[in-house]
Scaffold this active site. Structure first.
Site, PDB file in Angstrom:
ATOM      1  CD  GLU A 284      -4.126  -6.114   2.579  1.00 47.73           C
ATOM      2  OE1 GLU A 284      -4.786  -5.468   3.485  1.00 47.73           O
ATOM      3  OE2 GLU A 284      -3.089  -6.071   2.572  1.00 47.73           O
TER       4      GLU A 284
ATOM      5  CD  GLU B 211      -3.189  -0.650   2.383  1.00 52.58           C
ATOM      6  OE1 GLU B 211      -2.780  -0.160   3.375  1.00 52.58           O
ATOM      7  OE2 GLU B 211      -4.317  -0.720   1.948  1.00 52.58           O
TER       8      GLU B 211
HETATM    9  C1  LIG Z   1      -7.662   3.372   6.695  1.00 52.00           C
HETATM   10  C2  LIG Z   1      -6.187   2.744   6.938  1.00 52.00           C
HETATM   11  C3  LIG Z   1      -5.964   1.718   6.157  1.00 52.00           C
HETATM   12  C4  LIG Z   1      -4.696   0.863   6.236  1.00 52.00           C
HETATM   13  N1  LIG Z   1      -4.757  -0.334   5.742  1.00 52.00           N
HETATM   14  C5  LIG Z   1      -4.765  -1.179   6.389  1.00 52.00           C
HETATM   15  S1  LIG Z   1      -5.730  -1.546   7.937  1.00 52.00           S
HETATM   16  C6  LIG Z   1      -5.817  -3.329   7.818  1.00 52.00           C
HETATM   17  C7  LIG Z   1      -4.788  -3.793   6.876  1.00 52.00           C
HETATM   18  C8  LIG Z   1      -3.615  -4.264   7.102  1.00 52.00           C
HETATM   19  O1  LIG Z   1      -2.839  -3.355   7.847  1.00 52.00           O
HETATM   20  C9  LIG Z   1      -2.592  -4.606   6.101  1.00 52.00           C
HETATM   21  O2  LIG Z   1      -1.324  -4.818   6.277  1.00 52.00           O
HETATM   22  C10 LIG Z   1      -2.754  -3.297   4.953  1.00 52.00           C
HETATM   23  O3  LIG Z   1      -1.890  -3.699   3.944  1.00 52.00           O
HETATM   24  C11 LIG Z   1      -4.107  -2.925   4.673  1.00 52.00           C
HETATM   25  N2  LIG Z   1      -4.751  -2.713   5.796  1.00 52.00           N
END
Ligand SMILES: CCCC/N=C1\SC[C@@H]2[C@H](O)[C@H](O)[C@@H](O)CN12
Length: 639
Positions: A269, A189
Site C-alpha cells: 500500500e 494489517e
Molecule cells: C494509522 C492507522 C493506519 C490504518 N491503516 C490504514 S488507513 C488507510 C489504509 C486503509 O485503511 C487500508 O485498508 C489499510 O490496510 C491500511 N490503511
C-alpha cells in the site's frame, strides 16, 4: 484432448476465461506464479516479474463504470490491480450470499482479465479500507462480547463458512489455474490489532491453503513497525509492508528484510493520497512526491501497489469510521486524492505516475481515455413529504418493538441506517431539563423532538447532554443515526443505537417503543412518489427544522451524464436518486460539499426522483443544485 483444447483456446481468445476454466478442469494450464528466493523476485511463467499495481474497489464503483476505470489503469502502464472483497457487501444477511450486479466479483475479475490486468486479491476476512466495520458483517455482533479477528469459535465458524464460499468461487480465477489472480492476502494489517492471535492466523492460513492449494502465493501486509510485523506475519505467508511518501524507503524495506531475508521487496500500500473524515481538511498528497518515491522503489526492483489508484464512493451506509480519541466517521467520497478521481477522471498525478512507469516498462500505445462527460443540470426545488413521526406506517409497517429499556440496532436486527426510539415525558418540564446519556451511549447521533417539535441533538463523544421542555405525557421521539461502524482498531465491535439508558433530569427514561425504519425498502418500492397525497402544500417559507423527508424530480434532458449534487444550506442527511442510496451529505461540517452522481443512474426519458432525508433543518428555499464539478475541500467554519 489437450491439443484440441489449446486449438479451441487459440481461435476463441475472447472466451479466454471460459476456456481457461476448461483447461483448469482438465489440469492442463502451464501458467505459474511463484517467489524466487534466490534472485529476490516474483517469477511469472518462470520469468522474473515486477508488479506495478493500483488499488481499485469494485464495491465503490457502479459496475457500468468498472471497464472505464480498468482501461485507464491499464493505459497508465499498470500490469496489476489490487482488490478488496468486503465480506459484508456479499453476505449482508448471514447465510445469504449475493454476487450479482454491483457485487458480481467474477464479472469484475473477467473485465480485468480482458483488459490485460493481473489481480492481487485481498479477501480479508477483515479489510479495514474505511469500509463499514472493516468489511465484517454487523450480524457478527449478535453474539455479545464476540472477539472479532480472533480464534473466537463463533467468529471462526462464520469466517470458515464465508471463506468456503468465496475461495471456492475464486479458485478458477487463480493465475496458476488459468485466471489472473497472482497473489492473495490473508487478513489485513493484523499486526496493528490488539488480539495478536496466532491461532486465528494459523486457522486462516489452513483455510486458504485448503481451498487455494499449496502453490498459491499467500501474503500478509503490515504497517511499518516491528510490533505490527511481529503480530501480523506468519510462517508460510510472505510478509509485505505498507508505507507512504514520508517514510524512509530503505528503512521500510530493511524491516521487511528482517522478516523476509530473501524474496521480492513489496510495498502493498503506497499511499497516493489519504482519506477524509467529516470535519477534516481535505487530504491531498503532492503528485511530484508520489511519482518521485514510486520511481525510487521501482528502481530498487520493488513491487508496488498504489493505494488508492481509483477510490470511488461510499454509497449507501458503507462508509467506515476511525476512533482514536473520538468517533470520526469517514465521508461519502473516497476520492482519496487518487490518480483517478472519484468520478474516474485522469489527474495530473496519474500523468506523473505514467511518466515514471515509462522508465521501467513499455506502456500501452494510444490515448488515455478522457474524463467522462459531466453536466450541470441546475436547480431542483423539493417539496416536504413529512416528518418521520407522520410516516411511521410507511417506514415501519410492522410497528414498534416495546421494551422497558432501549434496544440496540443489533438487538433489533436492523444493522444500518436509522431507528426511531419513542417514549413519553414522565413529568412536566416547565424549566429546560437536561437529557443525558451518562455512558456515552449515543451511537452515533440522536435527533430529539417533543410532540413533533425538534429540540436538539446528542452526538457520540461530543454532545452527551441537551435540554428539553414539555409536559407530562408528551411524546418524545429520538431518531438515532448509525453513521458507520469503526473499521480500524479495538473499537470495531461498534454496536449502534441507544446503547445505555437516557436520563431526563433525575428520571431514567423507560417504556420505549422502538421503530425499525426501512427507508431504503420504502423508497425502492416507489415511495414517496407512489403516495402523492402525502405531499404537503407548496414549499413553506420558514425553514423546516428537525428530521423530515423532501422530494422532487430532475426533469430528463436527453443526457445521462455524471453530475455532482450540492445541497447548499442544507445541514446533514441522506440522499436517494431513482431509488439508489447515494450516501450521506453533511455540508454543515464538510469538507465534502457535493455528492457524486454517476450518469448512467439517471434516466434520459422519465423524471428522475430525488428523495432527501434532512436530519437537522432544511433551508427555506428547498433547492438543491446539480453541478458539473465536485467540491470536496470546503470545510465549514467551526461553529
Ligand atoms: C494509522 C492507522 C493506519 C490504518 N491503516 C490504514 S488507513 C488507510 C489504509 C486503509 O485503511 C487500508 O485498508 C489499510 O490496510 C491500511 N490503511
Amino acid at each position: 484432448s489437450f491439443h484440441v483444447i489449446v486449438f479451441f483456446l487459440f481461435i476463441n481468445k475472447k472466451h479466454k476465461s471460459c476456456c481457461y476454466r476448461c483447461l483448469f478442469l482438465c489440469g492442463c494450464t502451464d501458467e505459474s506464479f511463484s517467489i524466487d528466493y534466490k534472485n529476490n523476485c516474483f517469477l511469472k511463467d518462470g520469468k522474473p516479474f515486477q508488479y506495478i499495481s493500483g488499488s481499485i474497489h469494485y464495491s465503490r464503483i457502479p459496475q457500468y463504470y468498472w471497464k472505464d476505470r480498468l482501461v485507464k489503469m491499464y493505459m497508465t502502464g499498470l500490469n496489476a490491480i489490487q482488490v478488496y472483497v468486503p465480506w459484508n457487501f456479499h453476505e449482508a444477511v448471514q447465510g445469504i450470499y449475493n454476487f450479482t450486479g454491483d457485487r458480481d466479483l467474477e464479472h469484475f475479475l473477467d473485465l480485468a482479465n480482458q483488459t490485460g490486468l493481473l489481480v492481487i486479491l485481498r479477501p480479508g476476512p477483515y479489510i479495514c479500507a474505511e469500509w463499514e466495520m472493516g468489511g465484517l458483517p454487523a450480524w457478527l455482533l449478535q453474539k455479545p462480547n464476540i472477539i472479532l479477528r480472533s480464534a473466537d469459535t463463533d467468529y471462526l465458524q462464520a469466517v470458515s463458512n464465508w471463506l468456503a464460499v468465496l475461495l471456492s468461487k475464486i479458485k478458477p480465477w487463480l493465475y496458476i489455474n488459468g485466471g489472473n489472480i497472482i497473489t492473495v492476502q490473508v487478513e489485513n494489517e493484523y499486526g496493528s490489532y490488539y488480539a495478536c492471535d496466532y491461532n486465528y492466523m494459523r486457522h486462516l492460513w489452513t483455510l486458504f491453503r485448503l481451498f487455494l492449494g499449496e502453490d498459491m502465493v499467500l501474503f500478509t501486509t503490515d504497517g511499518n513497525t516491528d510490533r505490527e510485523m511481529r503480530c501480523g506475519t506468519l510462517e508460510g505467508l510472505y510478509a509485505t509492508v505498507d508505507f507512504g511518501t514520508d517514510t524512509n524507503i530503505t528503512e521500510a524495506f530493511s524491516r521487511q528484510r528482517r522478516f523476509e531475508p530473501r524474496g521480492p521487496l513489496v510495498n502493498s500500500e503506497f499511499y497516493t493520497g489519504w482519506l477524509d473524515h467529516w470535519g477534516d481538511q481535505h487530504a491531498v498528497v503532492d503528485a511530484q512526491k508520489v511519482s518521485r518515491v514510486l520511481g525510487e522503489m521501482l528502481a530498487m526492483g520493488a513491487n508496488v501497489n498504489m493505494y488508492m489508484f481509483e477510490g470511488g464512493t461510499n454509497f449507501g451506509y458503507w462508509n467506515g469510521a476511525d476512533h482514536d480519541t473520538r468517533f470520526r466517521p469517514v465521508v461519502t467520497s473516497y476520492d482519496y486524492d487518487a490518480p483517478l478521481s472519484e468520478a474516474g477522471d485522469p489527474t495530473e498525478k496519474l500523468l506523473a505516475i505514467r511518466d515514471v512507469i515509462k522508465q521501467f516498462r513499455d506502456i500501452p500505445s494510444g490515448p488515455m481515455p478522457p474524463a467522462t462527460p459531466k453536466f450541470a443540470y441546475g436547480f431542483v426545488t423539493l417539496r416536504k413529504v413529512g416528518n418521520i413521526s407522520s410516516l411511521l406506517n410507511t417506514l415501519s409497517p410492522l410497528g414498534p418493538v416495546r421494551s422497558q429499556y432501549p434496544l440496540t440496532f443489533e438487538e433489533m436486527k436492523q444493522y444500518y441506517g436509522y431507528m426511531l426510539y419513542r417514549t413519553t415525558l414522565p413529568r412536566d418540564l416547565s424549566e429546560p431539563t437536561p437529557l443525558i446519556s451518562p455512558l456515552n451511549g449515543i451511537h452515533d447521533r440522536a435527533y430529539v423532538s417533543v410532540n413533533g417539535v425538534f429540540q436538539g441533538l446528542l452526538e457520540r463523544d461530543t454532545a452527551l447532554v441537551m435540554n428539553i421542555t414539555g409536559q407530562q405525557g408528551d411524546t418524545v421521539d429520538i431518531l438515532v443515526e448509525n453513521m458507520g461502524r469503526v473499521n480500524f482498531g479495538s473499537k470495531i465491535n461498534d454496536y449502534k443505537g441507544l446503547l445505555s439508558n437516557l436520563i431526563l433530569g433525575r428520571d431514567v427514561l423507560t417504556d420505549w417503543k422502538i421503530y425499525p425504519l426501512d427507508i431504503d425498502g420504502a423508497i425502492t418500492g416507489g415511495w414517496p412518489h407512489s403516495d402523492s397525497e402525502q405531499f404537503f402544500p407548496p414549499p413553506h417559507k420558514e425553514p423546516s427544522v428537525g428530521p423530515a423527508f423532501y422530494t422532487g424530480t430532475l426533469q430528463p434532458n436527453g443526457l445521462a451524464w455524471d453530475t455532482f449534487l450540492k445541497l447548499y444550506e442544507w445541514k446533514k442527511g441522506q440522499v436517494w436518486i431513482n431509488g439508489v442510496n447515494m450516501g450521506r451529505y453533511w455540508p454543515a461540517r464538510g469538507p465534502q460539499q457535493t455528492l457524486y452522481v454517476p450518469g448512467p443512474l439517471l434516466s434520459t426519458t422519465v423524471p428522475n426522483v430525488i428523495t432527501v432525508l434532512e436530519l437537522e433543518g432544511a433551508p427555506a428555499h428547498l433547492r438543491v443544485l446539480f453541478m458539473d464539478r465536485p467540491q470536496l475541500s470546503a470545510t465549514a467554519p467551526k461553529s
